[in-house]
Design a protein around this motif. Sequence first.
Motif, PDB file in Angstrom:
ATOM      1  N   ASP A 416       0.829  -1.215   0.000  1.00 26.76           N
ATOM      2  CA  ASP A 416       0.000   0.000   0.000  1.00 26.76           C
ATOM      3  C   ASP A 416       0.859   1.259   0.000  1.00 26.76           C
ATOM      4  OD1 ASP A 416      -2.537  -0.955  -0.218  1.00 26.76           O
ATOM      5  OD2 ASP A 416      -3.198  -0.344   1.785  1.00 26.76           O
ATOM      6  N   SER A 417       1.988   1.201   0.700  1.00 25.22           N
ATOM      7  CA  SER A 417       2.833   2.388   0.785  1.00 25.22           C
ATOM      8  C   SER A 417       3.392   2.782  -0.576  1.00 25.22           C
ATOM      9  CB  SER A 417       3.981   2.151   1.778  1.00 25.22           C
ATOM     10  OG  SER A 417       4.884   1.170   1.288  1.00 25.22           O
ATOM     11  N   ARG A 418       3.427   1.831  -1.506  1.00 23.22           N
ATOM     12  CA  ARG A 418       3.885   2.127  -2.863  1.00 23.22           C
ATOM     13  C   ARG A 418       2.731   2.555  -3.775  1.00 23.22           C
ATOM     14  NH1 ARG A 418       7.670   0.604   0.775  1.00 23.22           N
ATOM     15  NH2 ARG A 418       9.670   0.097  -0.219  1.00 23.22           N
ATOM     16  N   LYS A 419       1.546   2.361  -3.313  1.00 19.73           N
ATOM     17  CA  LYS A 419       0.376   2.745  -4.114  1.00 19.73           C
ATOM     18  C   LYS A 419      -0.004   4.205  -3.905  1.00 19.73           C
ATOM     19  CE  LYS A 419      -3.225   0.051  -4.062  1.00 19.73           C
ATOM     20  NZ  LYS A 419      -4.289  -0.830  -3.506  1.00 19.73           N
ATOM     21  N   TYR A 420       0.287   4.719  -2.725  1.00 17.82           N
ATOM     22  CA  TYR A 420      -0.222   6.031  -2.353  1.00 17.82           C
ATOM     23  C   TYR A 420       0.929   7.018  -2.111  1.00 17.82           C
ATOM     24  CZ  TYR A 420      -4.236   2.997  -1.460  1.00 17.82           C
ATOM     25  OH  TYR A 420      -5.229   2.052  -1.581  1.00 17.82           O
ATOM     26  N   GLY A 421       1.400   7.623  -3.155  1.00 21.37           N
ATOM     27  CA  GLY A 421       2.404   8.670  -3.022  1.00 21.37           C
ATOM     28  C   GLY A 421       3.788   8.156  -2.697  1.00 21.37           C
ATOM     29  N   SER A 422       4.206   7.083  -3.343  1.00 22.69           N
ATOM     30  CA  SER A 422       5.528   6.536  -3.102  1.00 22.69           C
ATOM     31  C   SER A 422       6.623   7.509  -3.539  1.00 22.69           C
ATOM     32  CB  SER A 422       5.692   5.210  -3.859  1.00 22.69           C
ATOM     33  OG  SER A 422       6.941   4.638  -3.621  1.00 22.69           O
ATOM     34  N   VAL A 423       7.762   7.475  -2.846  1.00 25.47           N
ATOM     35  CA  VAL A 423       8.910   8.312  -3.199  1.00 25.47           C
ATOM     36  C   VAL A 423      10.183   7.491  -3.016  1.00 25.47           C
ATOM     37  CG1 VAL A 423       7.715  10.415  -2.453  1.00 25.47           C
ATOM     38  CG2 VAL A 423       9.276   9.240  -0.871  1.00 25.47           C
ATOM     39  N   PRO A 424      11.271   7.868  -3.669  1.00 27.05           N
ATOM     40  CA  PRO A 424      12.549   7.206  -3.383  1.00 27.05           C
ATOM     41  C   PRO A 424      12.894   7.372  -1.905  1.00 27.05           C
ATOM     42  CG  PRO A 424      12.712   8.540  -5.369  1.00 27.05           C
ATOM     43  CD  PRO A 424      11.405   8.886  -4.733  1.00 27.05           C
ATOM     44  N   HIS A 425      13.350   6.311  -1.304  1.00 28.27           N
ATOM     45  CA  HIS A 425      13.756   6.396   0.091  1.00 28.27           C
ATOM     46  C   HIS A 425      14.825   5.337   0.370  1.00 28.27           C
ATOM     47  CE1 HIS A 425      10.408   3.540  -0.049  1.00 28.27           C
ATOM     48  NE2 HIS A 425      10.834   3.011   1.087  1.00 28.27           N
ATOM     49  N   SER A 426      15.641   5.611   1.381  1.00 30.23           N
ATOM     50  CA  SER A 426      16.785   4.759   1.680  1.00 30.23           C
ATOM     51  C   SER A 426      16.990   4.664   3.187  1.00 30.23           C
ATOM     52  CB  SER A 426      18.062   5.329   1.053  1.00 30.23           C
ATOM     53  OG  SER A 426      17.936   5.474  -0.342  1.00 30.23           O
ATOM     54  N   GLY A 427      17.741   3.647   3.571  1.00 28.25           N
ATOM     55  CA  GLY A 427      18.056   3.491   4.990  1.00 28.25           C
ATOM     56  C   GLY A 427      19.140   2.458   5.193  1.00 28.25           C
ATOM     57  N   PHE A 428      19.530   2.305   6.443  1.00 32.03           N
ATOM     58  CA  PHE A 428      20.532   1.289   6.764  1.00 32.03           C
ATOM     59  C   PHE A 428      20.342   0.808   8.189  1.00 32.03           C
ATOM     60  CE2 PHE A 428      22.799   5.378   7.614  1.00 32.03           C
ATOM     61  CZ  PHE A 428      23.137   5.195   8.954  1.00 32.03           C
ATOM     62  N   GLY A 429      21.039  -0.250   8.508  1.00 35.78           N
ATOM     63  CA  GLY A 429      21.031  -0.772   9.864  1.00 35.78           C
ATOM     64  C   GLY A 429      22.446  -0.919  10.375  1.00 35.78           C
ATOM     65  N   MET A 430      22.670  -0.505  11.617  1.00 38.65           N
ATOM     66  CA  MET A 430      23.968  -0.698  12.258  1.00 38.65           C
ATOM     67  C   MET A 430      23.778  -1.477  13.546  1.00 38.65           C
ATOM     68  SD  MET A 430      26.799   1.976  13.824  1.00 38.65           S
ATOM     69  CE  MET A 430      25.956   2.125  15.418  1.00 38.65           C
ATOM     70  N   GLY A 431      24.470  -2.595  13.652  1.00 43.03           N
ATOM     71  CA  GLY A 431      24.433  -3.352  14.890  1.00 43.03           C
ATOM     72  C   GLY A 431      25.158  -2.585  15.990  1.00 43.03           C
ATOM     73  N   PHE A 432      24.437  -2.242  17.046  1.00 46.39           N
ATOM     74  CA  PHE A 432      25.013  -1.443  18.134  1.00 46.39           C
ATOM     75  C   PHE A 432      26.210  -2.158  18.761  1.00 46.39           C
ATOM     76  CE2 PHE A 432      24.196   0.435  22.593  1.00 46.39           C
ATOM     77  CZ  PHE A 432      24.992   1.530  22.328  1.00 46.39           C
ATOM     78  N   GLU A 433      26.042  -3.463  18.991  1.00 37.62           N
ATOM     79  CA  GLU A 433      27.131  -4.214  19.609  1.00 37.62           C
ATOM     80  C   GLU A 433      28.342  -4.305  18.682  1.00 37.62           C
ATOM     81  OE1 GLU A 433      23.630  -4.842  21.901  1.00 37.62           O
ATOM     82  OE2 GLU A 433      23.935  -5.209  19.769  1.00 37.62           O
ATOM     83  N   ARG A 434      28.102  -4.446  17.380  1.00 37.20           N
ATOM     84  CA  ARG A 434      29.214  -4.500  16.435  1.00 37.20           C
ATOM     85  C   ARG A 434      30.013  -3.181  16.487  1.00 37.20           C
ATOM     86  NH1 ARG A 434      29.479  -7.662  11.732  1.00 37.20           N
ATOM     87  NH2 ARG A 434      28.150  -9.104  12.889  1.00 37.20           N
ATOM     88  N   PHE A 435      29.296  -2.066  16.616  1.00 35.36           N
ATOM     89  CA  PHE A 435      29.997  -0.785  16.723  1.00 35.36           C
ATOM     90  C   PHE A 435      30.806  -0.710  18.014  1.00 35.36           C
ATOM     91  CE2 PHE A 435      30.270   3.572  18.298  1.00 35.36           C
ATOM     92  CZ  PHE A 435      31.007   4.149  17.257  1.00 35.36           C
ATOM     93  N   LEU A 436      30.254  -1.189  19.123  1.00 31.69           N
ATOM     94  CA  LEU A 436      30.982  -1.159  20.390  1.00 31.69           C
ATOM     95  C   LEU A 436      32.235  -2.020  20.330  1.00 31.69           C
ATOM     96  CD1 LEU A 436      27.972  -1.320  22.874  1.00 31.69           C
ATOM     97  CD2 LEU A 436      29.448   0.652  22.436  1.00 31.69           C
ATOM     98  N   MET A 437      32.188  -3.108  19.573  1.00 33.09           N
ATOM     99  CA  MET A 437      33.378  -3.934  19.373  1.00 33.09           C
ATOM    100  C   MET A 437      34.456  -3.140  18.636  1.00 33.09           C
ATOM    101  SD  MET A 437      31.483  -7.537  18.419  1.00 33.09           S
ATOM    102  CE  MET A 437      32.977  -8.479  18.108  1.00 33.09           C
ATOM    103  N   LEU A 438      34.041  -2.411  17.602  1.00 32.71           N
ATOM    104  CA  LEU A 438      34.977  -1.555  16.877  1.00 32.71           C
ATOM    105  C   LEU A 438      35.573  -0.508  17.807  1.00 32.71           C
ATOM    106  CD1 LEU A 438      36.180  -0.201  14.254  1.00 32.71           C
ATOM    107  CD2 LEU A 438      34.037   1.091  14.146  1.00 32.71           C
ATOM    108  N   LEU A 439      34.735   0.102  18.610  1.00 28.56           N
ATOM    109  CA  LEU A 439      35.134   1.238  19.437  1.00 28.56           C
ATOM    110  C   LEU A 439      36.105   0.844  20.545  1.00 28.56           C
ATOM    111  CD1 LEU A 439      34.498   4.274  19.718  1.00 28.56           C
ATOM    112  CD2 LEU A 439      32.700   3.638  21.349  1.00 28.56           C
ATOM    113  N   THR A 440      35.967  -0.364  21.076  1.00 27.60           N
ATOM    114  CA  THR A 440      36.758  -0.777  22.236  1.00 27.60           C
ATOM    115  C   THR A 440      37.805  -1.835  21.921  1.00 27.60           C
ATOM    116  OG1 THR A 440      35.134  -2.478  22.841  1.00 27.60           O
ATOM    117  CG2 THR A 440      34.829  -0.269  23.787  1.00 27.60           C
ATOM    118  N   GLY A 441      37.811  -2.340  20.691  1.00 26.99           N
ATOM    119  CA  GLY A 441      38.750  -3.406  20.349  1.00 26.99           C
ATOM    120  C   GLY A 441      38.351  -4.759  20.891  1.00 26.99           C
ATOM    121  N   THR A 442      37.164  -4.853  21.456  1.00 25.01           N
ATOM    122  CA  THR A 442      36.665  -6.117  22.010  1.00 25.01           C
ATOM    123  C   THR A 442      36.393  -7.104  20.876  1.00 25.01           C
ATOM    124  OG1 THR A 442      35.682  -4.959  23.889  1.00 25.01           O
ATOM    125  CG2 THR A 442      34.835  -7.151  23.416  1.00 25.01           C
ATOM    126  N   THR A 443      36.793  -8.350  21.059  1.00 28.61           N
ATOM    127  CA  THR A 443      36.680  -9.326  19.973  1.00 28.61           C
ATOM    128  C   THR A 443      35.496 -10.276  20.107  1.00 28.61           C
ATOM    129  OG1 THR A 443      38.219 -10.799  21.140  1.00 28.61           O
ATOM    130  CG2 THR A 443      39.156  -9.278  19.515  1.00 28.61           C
TER     131      THR A 443
END
Length: 460
Positions: A416-443
């Motif tokens: 339905d969202s594509r039937k009624y005024g659809s527009v180009p749109h984008s997004g992403f997902g970031m795993g919070f824990e994966r980022f904390l591993m990067l930030l702290t060097g935790t393996t």
Amino acid sequence: MKRSRIKSVIKEGKKADQVMICGWVRTRRDSKEFSFLEINDGSCLMNIQVIADSSLVNYDEIIHLSTGSSVTVEGLLVESPGKGQNIEIKAEKIGIIGKAADDYPLQKKRHSEEFLRSIAHLRPRTNRFGAMFRIRSEIAIAIHNYFREKGFCYLHTPIITGSDCEGAGEMFRITCLDKLPSPDETGKKDFSADFFGKETNLTVSGQLEAELFALALGDVYTFGPTFRAENSNTSRHAAEFWMVEPEMAFCDLAGDMELAEDFLKYLIRFALEKCHEDLDIFSKFVDENLKSHLEAILNQDFIRLPYKEAVKILIESGKTFDFKPEYGKDLQSEHERFLTGDHFKGPVIVYNYPKTIKPFYMRVNDDNETVAAMDVLVPRIGEIIGGSQREERLDILEKRMDGMGMNKEEYWWYLDSRKYGSVPHSGFGMGFERFLMLLTGTTNIRDVIPFPRTPGNVDF
């Protein structure tokens, strides 16, 4: 007297200030007329030293306090002659709140990560894990601040869902039935007698719901727990984890990549500026090159690399991989680490993946072979963000769903969202824990989550 946190006493306290603190005994050493207590209340990495002299009415009890005991201290801030501290508290009154038993498992030595996971209810009292969870708290706040400053609306998406966003099927079923229904001749199960009248699961993503709101409010984001019933006992996987998922209306893949890079750099910069004291413990005991590694990410532009070129680089590298790189197959962790660590020596955003290896909602490119997908790869971690431009064209979206054998009736609201005024749109997902591993060097992901949920482990 109002209780002060030790962090504020150490940073703002002045000689002759009258203070009251509450906390736990880290160490105690006695002399002939004094007892020296190191007290920590969890507000910072540093302890504050308390001088208890023998004139205190309960001195006989104080000299028997063990590590882990909880106390209140009232006294005067005085100049400290000891190294590593400017002030200490000359106690006028020490209240003993709770004595720790003799078998208190946290002693003044380094404990292994495996042991500390077995006492996850006590490990926040250690220096490393106290620092980890203060950092986790600060970065969570920074995430909200970032999107607030950008004008995003914070969206609470459902944890219980009747749809599978990723199509992987690795979901935790929710049911109130004592016995699951048996499949009929077509293989379907009748959940009409269940609580929701249909099969329901714990969500793996809030993306689909975020898309609907982006097509109404413009820019939104979700930040909450997600779940995946993947029977994997690796250091990178958990059954319960947190995801940050922004979704932007009137945004293409280029804008999506730009936001992802800016978002990562914002969080790293925030951590280096605001969490440097807690990060120091990870630089000292986990990865001595941690801060230079984080600064290197900040100080370079992320490479944009089409998937086809990434595969070509891997094939022509001459390196032997456990998983042979091949066009039409997803990149493995070893491929991602080679691209970021060996070849480019910095972050890489790989984009335009074959549509055959990506979910139904990603926008099909003009070549009809690839989709406008992107993954942000960073050295030593690999993929840390995954996203795409979404398919806004109803007819093409329906063809994609048909080609993947999906039941479109279950996604009527999404279509339905594509039937009624659809527009180009984008997004992403970031795993919070994966980022904390990067930030702290935790393996290991188990060491950045307060109470990790992994196969066979649901304690605490």
